[in-house]
Design an enzyme around this catalytic site. Sequence first.
Site, PDB file in Angstrom:
ATOM      1  N   ASN A 172       1.006  -1.055  -0.072  1.00  0.00           N
ATOM      2  CA  ASN A 172      -0.026   0.021  -0.056  1.00  0.00           C
ATOM      3  C   ASN A 172       0.927   1.101  -0.081  1.00  0.00           C
ATOM      4  OD1 ASN A 172      -1.830   2.235   0.593  1.00  0.00           O
ATOM      5  ND2 ASN A 172      -2.389   1.479   2.531  1.00  0.00           N
ATOM      6  N   TRP A 173       0.984   1.934  -1.005  1.00  0.00           N
ATOM      7  CA  TRP A 173       2.070   2.897  -1.272  1.00  0.00           C
ATOM      8  C   TRP A 173       1.413   4.253  -0.583  1.00  0.00           C
ATOM      9  CZ3 TRP A 173       5.448   3.467  -6.015  1.00  0.00           C
ATOM     10  CH2 TRP A 173       6.340   2.276  -6.081  1.00  0.00           C
ATOM     11  N   LYS A 174       0.027   4.228  -0.150  1.00  0.00           N
ATOM     12  CA  LYS A 174      -0.450   5.638   0.234  1.00  0.00           C
ATOM     13  C   LYS A 174      -0.088   6.595  -0.751  1.00  0.00           C
ATOM     14  CE  LYS A 174      -0.111   3.423   4.683  1.00  0.00           C
ATOM     15  NZ  LYS A 174      -0.242   3.587   6.082  1.00  0.00           N
TER      16      LYS A 174
ATOM     17  N   HIS B 259      -9.673   0.965   4.565  1.00  0.00           N
ATOM     18  CA  HIS B 259      -8.256   1.165   5.571  1.00  0.00           C
ATOM     19  C   HIS B 259      -8.628   2.381   6.734  1.00  0.00           C
ATOM     20  CE1 HIS B 259      -4.101   2.607   6.377  1.00  0.00           C
ATOM     21  NE2 HIS B 259      -3.754   1.507   5.974  1.00  0.00           N
TER      22      HIS B 259
ATOM     23  N   GLU C 174      -7.074   4.892   7.739  1.00  0.00           N
ATOM     24  CA  GLU C 174      -6.617   6.178   7.272  1.00  0.00           C
ATOM     25  C   GLU C 174      -7.988   7.079   6.643  1.00  0.00           C
ATOM     26  OE1 GLU C 174      -2.794   5.610   5.380  1.00  0.00           O
ATOM     27  OE2 GLU C 174      -1.993   5.177   7.272  1.00  0.00           O
TER      28      GLU C 174
ATOM     29  N   GLU D 130      -5.422  -4.711  10.616  1.00  0.00           N
ATOM     30  CA  GLU D 130      -4.297  -3.589  10.680  1.00  0.00           C
ATOM     31  C   GLU D 130      -4.825  -2.901  11.974  1.00  0.00           C
ATOM     32  OE1 GLU D 130      -2.311  -2.548   6.700  1.00  0.00           O
ATOM     33  OE2 GLU D 130      -4.088  -1.375   7.033  1.00  0.00           O
TER      34      GLU D 130
ATOM     35  N   GLY E  61       2.481   2.393  10.632  1.00  0.00           N
ATOM     36  CA  GLY E  61       3.457   3.581  10.444  1.00  0.00           C
ATOM     37  C   GLY E  61       4.191   3.902  11.765  1.00  0.00           C
TER      38      GLY E  61
ATOM     39  N   SER F 174       3.486  -2.073  10.285  1.00  0.00           N
ATOM     40  CA  SER F 174       4.875  -1.992  10.610  1.00  0.00           C
ATOM     41  C   SER F 174       5.320  -3.472  10.184  1.00  0.00           C
ATOM     42  CB  SER F 174       5.215  -1.691  11.951  1.00  0.00           C
ATOM     43  OG  SER F 174       4.971  -0.300  12.124  1.00  0.00           O
TER      44      SER F 174
ATOM     45  N   GLY G 191       3.093  -1.079   4.149  1.00  0.00           N
ATOM     46  CA  GLY G 191       2.972   0.033   3.687  1.00  0.00           C
ATOM     47  C   GLY G 191       4.243   0.717   3.630  1.00  0.00           C
ATOM     48  N   GLY G 192       4.981   1.472   4.473  1.00  0.00           N
ATOM     49  CA  GLY G 192       6.297   1.836   4.262  1.00  0.00           C
ATOM     50  C   GLY G 192       7.329   1.036   3.786  1.00  0.00           C
TER      51      GLY G 192
HETATM   52  P1  PGA Z   1       2.740   0.415   7.433  1.00  0.00           P
HETATM   53  O1  PGA Z   1       1.474   0.656   6.946  1.00  0.00           O
HETATM   54  O2  PGA Z   1       3.471  -0.865   6.943  1.00  0.00           O
HETATM   55  O3  PGA Z   1       3.577   1.613   7.031  1.00  0.00           O
HETATM   56  O4  PGA Z   1       2.803   0.314   8.931  1.00  0.00           O
HETATM   57  C1  PGA Z   1       0.597  -0.486   6.650  1.00  0.00           C
HETATM   58  C2  PGA Z   1      -0.733   0.087   6.075  1.00  0.00           C
HETATM   59  O5  PGA Z   1      -1.251   1.257   6.616  1.00  0.00           O
HETATM   60  O6  PGA Z   1      -1.314  -0.517   5.258  1.00  0.00           O
END
Ligand code: PGA
Length: 249
Positions: free
Chosen positions: A9-11, A94, A96, A165, A171, A210, A231-232
């Site tokens: 997930n590149w956001k 998600h 967010e 999640e 993050g 994470s 994500g990251g």
């Molecule tokens: P993260 O994000 O791996 O950077 O913690 C995961 C996500 O929000 O899908």
Amino acid sequence: MARRLIAGNWKMNGSRTSLSEFEKMVSLISTFPDHADCLVCPPATLISPFKQAAGGRISLGGQTCHCELNGAYTGDLSAEMLAEAGATYVIVGHSERRDEHGETDEIVAAQASAAVRARLIPIICVGESLAEREAGNALEVVARQLEGSIPGSFASDQSFAIAYEPIWAIGTGQVANPPQIEEIHTHMRRLLMKRFGTGSESIPLLYGGSMKPGNAVEILAVKDVDGGLIGGASLKADDFMAIYAAAVS
Ligand code: PGA
């Protein structure tokens, strides 16, 4: 058992110059056995150029979609538009999106239905906040989100995935520990089994929050974890493919 899925997930990260990083992923994945599915969800503007470079091993997905087919929804994209750009998956719900855009379980369920209407595979996200966990309500919150976010119209043969999640692990570098992950994942598996019967065993249950090359082996070994939503660490080809390697070894 579900086939494993490693999803990035590149956001709101990346640009046309990220094509070279994506191409590196395409080249690296060909060195690993094809024992797990791999997906990258870049910003929607990059789906089409990435699709052209993707080859056969990496699928592309959107990060959300509107539930309507078209209309006066400024700034939104329909599931059909994502499909036309080259997506075959879409993330819905998600945290967010739930937090910053007020997306409720009901909206998430409508988005998941829209995804299916456009022949996309929805990845439905759930997960508790730190306050909910500390109050001892994590299982209950996840159960309620699962119940409300999976469309009532879904039958046992519907293709979709769930991502657990925990919000406090996204993050933050603070990953949930294996017993915490196992407790939620086995609970989700039981609830899905109750609702969909034995066919539910093929629904991939992803962990997200994470996840990195250094913890992927441990997380992927947890009972009822069928992959990750990353994500990251999905922004760098070496890191993302190291996680993929952990899923296929
Ligand atoms: P993260 O994000 O791996 O950077 O913690 C995961 C996500 O929000 O899908």
